[in-house]
Design a protein around this motif. Structure first.
Motif, PDB file in Angstrom:
ATOM      1  N   VAL A  39     -23.111 -19.227  12.306  1.00  0.00           N
ATOM      2  CA  VAL A  39     -21.659 -18.774  12.790  1.00  0.00           C
ATOM      3  C   VAL A  39     -21.748 -17.590  13.495  1.00  0.00           C
ATOM      4  CG1 VAL A  39     -21.889 -17.291  10.589  1.00  0.00           C
ATOM      5  CG2 VAL A  39     -19.496 -18.106  11.618  1.00  0.00           C
ATOM      6  N   GLY A  76     -26.547 -14.854  11.912  1.00  0.00           N
ATOM      7  CA  GLY A  76     -27.748 -14.704  11.890  1.00  0.00           C
ATOM      8  C   GLY A  76     -28.436 -15.815  10.572  1.00  0.00           C
ATOM      9  N   TYR A  77     -27.716 -16.407  10.027  1.00  0.00           N
ATOM     10  CA  TYR A  77     -28.213 -17.411   8.950  1.00  0.00           C
ATOM     11  C   TYR A  77     -27.590 -18.978   9.360  1.00  0.00           C
ATOM     12  CZ  TYR A  77     -23.796 -15.495   7.234  1.00  0.00           C
ATOM     13  OH  TYR A  77     -22.532 -14.840   7.456  1.00  0.00           O
ATOM     14  N   ASN A  78     -28.100 -19.866   8.723  1.00  0.00           N
ATOM     15  CA  ASN A  78     -27.747 -21.191   9.083  1.00  0.00           C
ATOM     16  C   ASN A  78     -26.205 -21.233   8.573  1.00  0.00           C
ATOM     17  OD1 ASN A  78     -30.453 -21.586   9.751  1.00  0.00           O
ATOM     18  ND2 ASN A  78     -30.163 -23.872   9.530  1.00  0.00           N
ATOM     19  N   SER A  79     -25.238 -21.912   9.237  1.00  0.00           N
ATOM     20  CA  SER A  79     -23.738 -22.025   8.573  1.00  0.00           C
ATOM     21  C   SER A  79     -22.895 -23.144   9.211  1.00  0.00           C
ATOM     22  CB  SER A  79     -23.125 -20.658   8.753  1.00  0.00           C
ATOM     23  OG  SER A  79     -21.596 -20.703   8.066  1.00  0.00           O
ATOM     24  N   ALA A 132     -19.755 -22.901   7.868  1.00  0.00           N
ATOM     25  CA  ALA A 132     -18.494 -22.699   7.140  1.00  0.00           C
ATOM     26  C   ALA A 132     -17.310 -22.213   8.066  1.00  0.00           C
ATOM     27  CB  ALA A 132     -18.711 -21.516   6.241  1.00  0.00           C
ATOM     28  N   ARG A 137     -16.643 -19.449   9.108  1.00  0.00           N
ATOM     29  CA  ARG A 137     -16.229 -18.032   9.026  1.00  0.00           C
ATOM     30  C   ARG A 137     -17.542 -17.384   8.607  1.00  0.00           C
ATOM     31  NH1 ARG A 137     -16.624 -17.708   3.442  1.00  0.00           N
ATOM     32  NH2 ARG A 137     -16.502 -19.787   2.290  1.00  0.00           N
ATOM     33  N   ASN A 167     -19.451 -13.220   7.605  1.00  0.00           N
ATOM     34  CA  ASN A 167     -19.337 -12.233   6.528  1.00  0.00           C
ATOM     35  C   ASN A 167     -19.039 -10.688   7.066  1.00  0.00           C
ATOM     36  OD1 ASN A 167     -20.036 -12.710   3.682  1.00  0.00           O
ATOM     37  ND2 ASN A 167     -21.586 -14.171   4.676  1.00  0.00           N
ATOM     38  N   PRO A 208     -20.609  -7.392   6.947  1.00  0.00           N
ATOM     39  CA  PRO A 208     -21.464  -6.627   7.793  1.00  0.00           C
ATOM     40  C   PRO A 208     -21.540  -6.729   9.367  1.00  0.00           C
ATOM     41  CG  PRO A 208     -22.448  -7.564   5.674  1.00  0.00           C
ATOM     42  CD  PRO A 208     -21.333  -8.370   6.124  1.00  0.00           C
ATOM     43  N   SER A 246     -27.172  -7.830   3.989  1.00  0.00           N
ATOM     44  CA  SER A 246     -27.573  -6.899   5.236  1.00  0.00           C
ATOM     45  C   SER A 246     -28.849  -6.428   4.970  1.00  0.00           C
ATOM     46  CB  SER A 246     -26.198  -6.250   5.416  1.00  0.00           C
ATOM     47  OG  SER A 246     -25.791  -5.392   4.498  1.00  0.00           O
ATOM     48  N   TYR A 298     -33.432 -12.679   8.101  1.00  0.00           N
ATOM     49  CA  TYR A 298     -33.389 -14.122   7.861  1.00  0.00           C
ATOM     50  C   TYR A 298     -34.322 -14.783   8.623  1.00  0.00           C
ATOM     51  CZ  TYR A 298     -31.361 -18.953   7.710  1.00  0.00           C
ATOM     52  OH  TYR A 298     -31.267 -20.207   7.583  1.00  0.00           O
ATOM     53  N   HIS A 356     -29.211 -25.608   1.597  1.00  0.00           N
ATOM     54  CA  HIS A 356     -30.301 -25.380   2.371  1.00  0.00           C
ATOM     55  C   HIS A 356     -31.330 -24.332   1.596  1.00  0.00           C
ATOM     56  CE1 HIS A 356     -31.610 -23.515   6.344  1.00  0.00           C
ATOM     57  NE2 HIS A 356     -32.096 -24.651   6.427  1.00  0.00           N
ATOM     58  N   TRP A 381     -35.634 -15.593   3.216  1.00  0.00           N
ATOM     59  CA  TRP A 381     -34.975 -14.470   3.548  1.00  0.00           C
ATOM     60  C   TRP A 381     -36.059 -13.145   3.377  1.00  0.00           C
ATOM     61  CZ3 TRP A 381     -29.669 -13.261   4.731  1.00  0.00           C
ATOM     62  CH2 TRP A 381     -28.825 -14.667   4.826  1.00  0.00           C
ATOM     63  N   ARG A 424     -29.150 -22.151  -0.699  1.00  0.00           N
ATOM     64  CA  ARG A 424     -27.605 -21.513  -0.255  1.00  0.00           C
ATOM     65  C   ARG A 424     -26.951 -22.610   0.220  1.00  0.00           C
ATOM     66  NH1 ARG A 424     -25.526 -19.185   4.401  1.00  0.00           N
ATOM     67  NH2 ARG A 424     -27.680 -20.032   5.310  1.00  0.00           N
ATOM     68  N   THR A 462     -24.663 -24.116   2.984  1.00  0.00           N
ATOM     69  CA  THR A 462     -24.296 -23.819   4.410  1.00  0.00           C
ATOM     70  C   THR A 462     -22.777 -23.899   4.757  1.00  0.00           C
ATOM     71  OG1 THR A 462     -24.927 -25.850   5.220  1.00  0.00           O
ATOM     72  CG2 THR A 462     -26.687 -24.292   5.396  1.00  0.00           C
ATOM     73  N   ALA A 463     -22.191 -24.930   3.673  1.00  0.00           N
ATOM     74  CA  ALA A 463     -20.833 -25.134   4.065  1.00  0.00           C
ATOM     75  C   ALA A 463     -19.999 -24.068   3.428  1.00  0.00           C
ATOM     76  CB  ALA A 463     -20.517 -26.421   3.676  1.00  0.00           C
ATOM     77  N   THR A 464     -20.605 -23.359   2.247  1.00  0.00           N
ATOM     78  CA  THR A 464     -19.692 -22.410   1.600  1.00  0.00           C
ATOM     79  C   THR A 464     -20.026 -21.220   1.612  1.00  0.00           C
ATOM     80  OG1 THR A 464     -20.735 -22.897  -0.536  1.00  0.00           O
ATOM     81  CG2 THR A 464     -18.628 -24.198   0.189  1.00  0.00           C
ATOM     82  N   HIS A 465     -21.411 -20.957   1.743  1.00  0.00           N
ATOM     83  CA  HIS A 465     -22.304 -19.537   1.786  1.00  0.00           C
ATOM     84  C   HIS A 465     -22.473 -19.315   0.239  1.00  0.00           C
ATOM     85  CE1 HIS A 465     -20.687 -18.159   5.988  1.00  0.00           C
ATOM     86  NE2 HIS A 465     -21.442 -19.109   6.004  1.00  0.00           N
TER      87      HIS A 465
END
Lengths: 416, 84
Positions: free
Chosen positions: A256, A298-301, A303, A305, A307, A309, B14, B18, B50, B54, B68, B70-73
C-alpha cells in the motif's frame, strides 16, 4: 461527438442538451478477438492503441468495478522520464513523448502540464549520481539540466536550503516532466477506444481463466463466459490475486502507498519536487491543493488504506523540506495497491500459458508509464513480439540475470 | 497496527521492520537453481491471510511470524520465528 471549442459553444446555445455519453455500456458478446482484463489506465490505453494502431477493434475491456477506480484514480499525477538504466529510460521517454501528443490524439483535455520536475540532491556524491542520470537521459533523447544551489534557489526560494542533515546543493531538472489530470486519462482513453468499437464492460469481474492444454481461450466472469484467442491482464495491484487464478506465481508483492492533498491554496509551487532523502515529493494541482506522498508502508496489503506512522513520516519530510507546508491543512488522504516487483521494474510479456499475456509490476510508478505501457502491450498482443523499448520487461529476467534494478536494492520488494 | 509480541505484549508496528512471506524460513538447497529462483523471487502474494516475518528492530530484536489479513490488516496470530 468531436470535442472542441465549437462543440462547447454549440452546446452552450442548446442548453447542453446535445451532449452524449462518452462511452457505451454494452452487453458482453460471447466472444472477442481479444480481452483486456482491467479497465484502468493501462488496460484502456492498450485497447485504444490496439484499435488505433493495429486496427483490432473486436476487443472487450473487462473491469470489476468502474473504469479508472484503481490506481489511475489514486496516484499523484506525475509524468517524467528521468530513469537511469537502458532497459527503462527508452521506454519512459517514449511514454513522455506520447503524453505530449495525447490530448490531440484522443481528443480529450487531459490537462497535460509540463511544469518541470526537480530531483533534489544534498552532497557531492549525489550530484555525481544526478549528473550521470542526466547524461543517461540525454543519451536516450530526453532532456535534463543540472542546477546548482543558486539556480535552484531562484526557482524555489521557499525551500529549506540549510537543513543541517540534508542541505540542498542543487537539483536535476527535467523541464518536460510535469503533471496530468489523472481521471481524464482513463476517461479519454475509454472514450477513444469506445469510438473505435471497443466494448468497455464495467462491473464485470473475471473469476477464472479458461485454460485447456496450456492454452487460454477466454475467461469466466460475473457476467458469464467470454471467449477470446488472446487475453491480456493489466490489473496493477491486483496482479497477484488475478494471475493466481491462472496458477501463476509472480515476482511481485502487493503493497500500500498513501497519498495526500491539502486544502486549495494560491499558486506557490511551480514545479514537481522530489526529495528522496526525506521520502517526500510534492506538486500543486491546478485547483490549488498540494498533492504529496512518500514511500510505501512496507508490508503486503490489498486494503487500499495505510497506517498512521507513515502519515507522520511523510509530513515530517514535508516540514523538513518546506516548513511553510505546516500552515496548510490536510484535506484528503488515500491508499492504492502497488504491484511491487522484485527489481522495481515492470513486466510486459507473454506468460507460460499460450494466449495469456501479462502487464504489471509497475510499483509506485505506473501512472507516468500509462501511454507507453498501452502502446507496448498493444504491440505485444497484436504482433506476439516485444516492442523495441519494452524488450527488457520479461517475466523470466530473474532466471536469466537480466534484472533492471534502478535502486540496486535486490530482491526485496518493499525496498524498491 | 499493534503487534501483540509474545514476550513484550502489545507494541506499535512502527518498531518493527518487515521482511515478507514466512516461507522465506524454508530455504531450499542452492544447487537446485529453479527452486532457488522461485524461493528468492516468486511470491504467493495472497489477498487474505498471510504468514509473514517481522523483525523487532527497535525492541528486543526478535524475529516474529505474524498471521495477518492483507485485506483488512487484522493480526490474528503472533509467534516467535523458529527454524523448522
Amino acid at each position: 461527438m468531436h470535442y472542441s471549442i465549437w462543440s462547447i459553444l454549440q452546446q452552450g446555445f442548446r442548453g447542453g442538451r446535445g451532449w452524449v455519453r462518452a462511452w457505451r455500456a454494452p452487453v458482453p458478446q460471447k466472444s472477442y478477438d481479444m480481452i483486456i482484463v482491467g479497465g484502468g489506465g493501462h488496460g484502456l490505453a492498450t485497447a485504444y492503441y490496439l484499435a488505433s494502431q493495429y486496427g483490432i477493434t473486436n476487443i472487450a475491456v473487462l473491469e470489476k468495478g468502474w473504469i479508472g477506480g484503481g490506481n489511475v484514480g489514486r496516484n499523484t499525477t506525475i509524468i517524467r522520464s528521468n530513469y537511469l538504466l537502458p532497459g527503462n529510460e527508452g521506454f519512459y521517454e517514449l511514454s513522455l513523448k506520447l503524453w505530449e501528443g495525447l490530448e490531440q490524439d484522443i481528443n480529450f483535455n487531459a490537462m497535460v502540464s509540463q511544469r518541470g520536475i526537480l530531483n533534489l540532491f544534498h552532497s557531492d556524491n549525489e550530484r555525481d549520481a544526478a549528473a550521470r542520470r542526466g547524461n543517461s537521459m540525454i543519451l536516450h533523447g530526453a532532456d535534463a539540466e543540472l542546477l546548482d544551489a543558486a539556480a535552484l534557489r531562484k526557482l524555489c526560494p521557499f525551500l529549506n536550503f540549510d537543513n543541517a542533515r540534508f542541505p540542498l546543493k542543487g537539483a536535476l531538472l527535467q523541464k518536460r516532466g510535469g503533471t496530468v489530470r489523472h481521471d481524464a486519462v482513463a476517461w479519454g482513453y475509454a472514450r477513444g477506444a469506445d469510438r473505435l468499437g471497443v466494448d468497455i464492460i464495467q462491473n464485470c469481474e473475471v473469476t477464472d481463466f479458461i485454460i485447456k492444454n496450456g492454452c487460454c481461450n477466454g475467461v469466466e466472469t460475473t457476467k458469464g463466459k467470454i471467449l477470446a484467442n488472446k487475453v491480456g491482464v493489466a490489473v496493477a495491484g491486483s496482479s497477484g490475486r488475478v494471475m493466481a487464478k491462472a496458477g501463476l506465481r509472480l515476482p511481485i508483492e502487493s503493497h500500500v502507498l498513501q497519498a495526500f492533498v491539502s486544502e486549495g491554496l494560491k499558486p506557490i509551487l511551480p514545479q514537481v519536487i522530489t526529495y528522496g532523502a526525506g521520502h517526500f515529493y510534492i506538486s500543486q494541482s491546478d485547483k490549488g491543493g498540494l498533492v504529496f506522498g512518500g514511500d510505501i508502508d512496507g508490508y503486503n496489503s490489498y486494503a487500499q488504506r495505510g497506517n498512521l506512522p507513515v502519515v507522520e513520516h511523510v509530513t515530517e519530510g514535508g516540514m523538513a523540506l518546506m516548513p511553510m507546508i505546516g500552515k496548510a491543512r490536510l484535506l484528503r488522504m488515500w491508499g492504492g495497491l502497488m504491484d511491487m516487483s522484485m527489481d522495481g521494474s515492470p513486466f510486459i510479456d507473454r506468460t507460460p500459458i499460450t494466449g495469456l499475456y501479462f502487464n504489471g509490476g509497475w510499483c509506485y510508478g505506473g501512472f507516468k508509464a500509462t501511454p507507453a505501457s498501452g502502446w507496448c502491450f498493444a504491440h505485444l498482443l497484436a504482433t506476439d513480439e516485444a516492442h523495441a523499448v519494452a524488450r527488457a520487461y520479461r517475466l523470466d529476467r530473474f532466471k536469466t540475470g537480466a534484472v533492471i534494478d534502478e535502486k540496486g536494492a535486490g530482491a526485496q520488494a518493499n525496498l524498491h | 497496527m499493534i503487534i501483540n509480541h509474545p514476550l513484550l505484549g502489545p507494541r506499535d508496528a512502527s518498531e518493527f521492520t518487515y521482511l515478507g512471506d514466512a516461507s522465506l524460513l524454508m530455504r531450499p538447497n542452492s544447487d537446485d537453481i529453479d527452486a532457488y529462483h522461485d524461493y528468492i523471487h516468486l511470491r504467493d502474494n495472497p489477498d487474505g491471510l498471510h504468514r509473514e516475518l517481522w523483525f523487532h528492530e527497535q525492541g528486543d530484536r526478535s524475529w516474529l511470524v505474524i498471521t495477518r489479513n492483507t485485506a483488512t490488516h487484522e493480526i490474528t496470530k503472533v509467534e516467535l520465528a523458529r527454524k523448522t
